[in-house]
Design an enzyme around this catalytic site. Structure first.
Site, PDB file in Angstrom:
ATOM      1  N   LYS A  91       0.834  -1.078  -0.126  1.00 39.14           N
ATOM      2  CA  LYS A  91      -0.089   0.104  -0.157  1.00 39.14           C
ATOM      3  C   LYS A  91       0.944   1.128   0.231  1.00 39.14           C
ATOM      4  O   LYS A  91       0.595   2.140  -0.810  1.00 39.14           O
ATOM      5  CB  LYS A  91      -1.004   0.073   1.130  1.00 39.14           C
ATOM      6  N   ARG A 123      -9.879   0.593   8.963  1.00 41.41           N
ATOM      7  CA  ARG A 123      -9.695  -0.779   9.117  1.00 41.41           C
ATOM      8  C   ARG A 123     -10.722  -1.579   9.955  1.00 41.41           C
ATOM      9  O   ARG A 123     -10.589  -2.675  10.110  1.00 41.41           O
ATOM     10  CB  ARG A 123      -8.209  -0.949  10.043  1.00 41.41           C
ATOM     11  N   ARG A 176      11.251  -6.382   4.957  1.00 48.21           N
ATOM     12  CA  ARG A 176      11.261  -4.894   5.463  1.00 48.21           C
ATOM     13  C   ARG A 176      11.855  -4.509   6.628  1.00 48.21           C
ATOM     14  O   ARG A 176      12.372  -3.414   6.722  1.00 48.21           O
ATOM     15  CB  ARG A 176       9.749  -4.656   5.120  1.00 48.21           C
ATOM     16  N   ARG A 188      11.271  -1.678  11.409  1.00 45.88           N
ATOM     17  CA  ARG A 188      10.223  -1.507  12.021  1.00 45.88           C
ATOM     18  C   ARG A 188       9.875  -2.589  12.999  1.00 45.88           C
ATOM     19  O   ARG A 188      10.079  -3.733  12.571  1.00 45.88           O
ATOM     20  CB  ARG A 188       8.845  -1.351  11.203  1.00 45.88           C
ATOM     21  N   ARG A 221      -1.042  -9.346  13.243  1.00 41.69           N
ATOM     22  CA  ARG A 221      -1.702  -8.332  12.264  1.00 41.69           C
ATOM     23  C   ARG A 221      -2.463  -8.917  11.123  1.00 41.69           C
ATOM     24  O   ARG A 221      -3.340  -8.322  10.956  1.00 41.69           O
ATOM     25  CB  ARG A 221      -0.316  -7.511  11.757  1.00 41.69           C
TER      26      ARG A 221
HETATM   27  P1  AMP Z   1       0.530   0.143   9.014  1.00 42.23           P
HETATM   28  O1  AMP Z   1       1.716   1.033   9.029  1.00 42.23           O
HETATM   29  O2  AMP Z   1      -0.702   0.848   8.434  1.00 42.23           O
HETATM   30  O3  AMP Z   1       0.748  -1.260   8.843  1.00 42.23           O
HETATM   31  O4  AMP Z   1       0.039   0.159  10.580  1.00 42.23           O
HETATM   32  C1  AMP Z   1       0.690  -0.093  11.841  1.00 42.23           C
HETATM   33  C2  AMP Z   1      -0.013  -0.169  12.882  1.00 42.23           C
HETATM   34  O5  AMP Z   1      -0.675   1.076  13.128  1.00 42.23           O
HETATM   35  C3  AMP Z   1      -1.127  -1.302  12.660  1.00 42.23           C
HETATM   36  O6  AMP Z   1      -0.639  -2.659  13.063  1.00 42.23           O
HETATM   37  C4  AMP Z   1      -2.052  -0.851  13.962  1.00 42.23           C
HETATM   38  O7  AMP Z   1      -1.517  -1.228  15.143  1.00 42.23           O
HETATM   39  C5  AMP Z   1      -1.922   0.631  13.788  1.00 42.23           C
HETATM   40  N1  AMP Z   1      -2.709   1.164  12.906  1.00 42.23           N
HETATM   41  C6  AMP Z   1      -2.785   1.735  11.710  1.00 42.23           C
HETATM   42  N2  AMP Z   1      -3.888   2.321  11.261  1.00 42.23           N
HETATM   43  C7  AMP Z   1      -4.821   1.957  12.082  1.00 42.23           C
HETATM   44  C8  AMP Z   1      -6.310   2.025  11.911  1.00 42.23           C
HETATM   45  N3  AMP Z   1      -6.811   2.492  10.853  1.00 42.23           N
HETATM   46  N4  AMP Z   1      -6.850   1.508  12.881  1.00 42.23           N
HETATM   47  C9  AMP Z   1      -6.448   1.007  14.069  1.00 42.23           C
HETATM   48  N5  AMP Z   1      -4.905   0.781  14.027  1.00 42.23           N
HETATM   49  C10 AMP Z   1      -4.182   1.300  13.064  1.00 42.23           C
END
Ligand code: AMP
Length: 189
Positions: A14, A89, A128, A134, A146
């Site tokens: 993404k 989400r 990654r 990360r 996740r």
């Molecule tokens: P991402 O970078 O989008 O993979 O997000 C990393 C982490 O941030 C996720 O595993 C969640 O813990 C948190 N996170 C990001 N976006 C959301 C969302 N829309 N709702 C809830 N948690 C989120």
């Protein structure tokens, strides 16, 4: 105006595709994951709260996420369009998003889901972790959590927008430019 939800499990590409879409269609990119990481880096109370959940591979609670998202959306009245990456989400987040956009006479153009199988996701995220460092990418148990959160809470968002005839799936395996062409093909109908 294009308001796009870029959808898919963690590691589906993404972020990579969002950067290319922003450039091509002149969109404002809102990534809630990036926003949480910035809050953590700055040591804010919101960041501290989010970190507890992110470290475990769990979703941050809706009220925290929606509040932060709303502030960011409101801070771009000039935008020609948006790309929402990693948001919504959950179903409550999707309902909140539709409501916030409706207040501004806007709506979602389409949701594009990048499809990638679980084993490929784990391999990509572990790779990654070595490059970007990360913490939530480095531990296979956290990655599996996740993916579990995605399957349990997030995948339904595809169905939610499908009921509005707005959801599309795109094969997320292949060269970056090839996947980008598939996405543009959907956007340009
Ligand atoms: P991402 O970078 O989008 O993979 O997000 C990393 C982490 O941030 C996720 O595993 C969640 O813990 C948190 N996170 C990001 N976006 C959301 C969302 N829309 N709702 C809830 N948690 C989120």
């Amino acid at each position: 105006m294009i308001n796009l939800i870029l959808f898919g499990p963690p590691g589906s590409g993404k972020g990579t595709q969002a950067a290319k879409l922003v450039e091509k269609y002149n969109l404002v990119h809102i990534s809630t994951g990036d926003m949480f990481r910035a809050e953590i880096k700055n040591g804010t109370p919101l960041g501290l709260k989010a970190q507890e959940y992110m470290n475990q591979g769990q979703l941050v609670p809706d009220e925290v996420t929606i509040g932060m998202f709303r502030n960011r959306l409101d801070s771009h009245p000039e935008a020609e369009g948006f790309i929402f990456d990693g948001f919504p989400r959950t179903i409550p987040q999707a309902e909140a998003l539709d409501g916030l956009l409706a207040e501004k006479d806007m709506d979602i153009t389409c949701l594009i889901a990048l499809t990638v199988d679980d084993d490929e996701i784990v391999a990509r995220l572990l790779g990654r972790a070595l490059k970007e460092g990360r913490a939530d990418d480095a531990d296979e148990t956290v990655i599996r959590n996740r993916i579990g959160e995605y399957n349990q809470k997030t995948a339904q968002v595809y169905h939610y927008y499908d009921m509005q005839d707005k959801s599309y799936s795109v094969d997320g395996i292949g060269e970056v430019d090839e996947i980008f062409s598939r996405i543009c093909f959907v956007i340009e109908g």
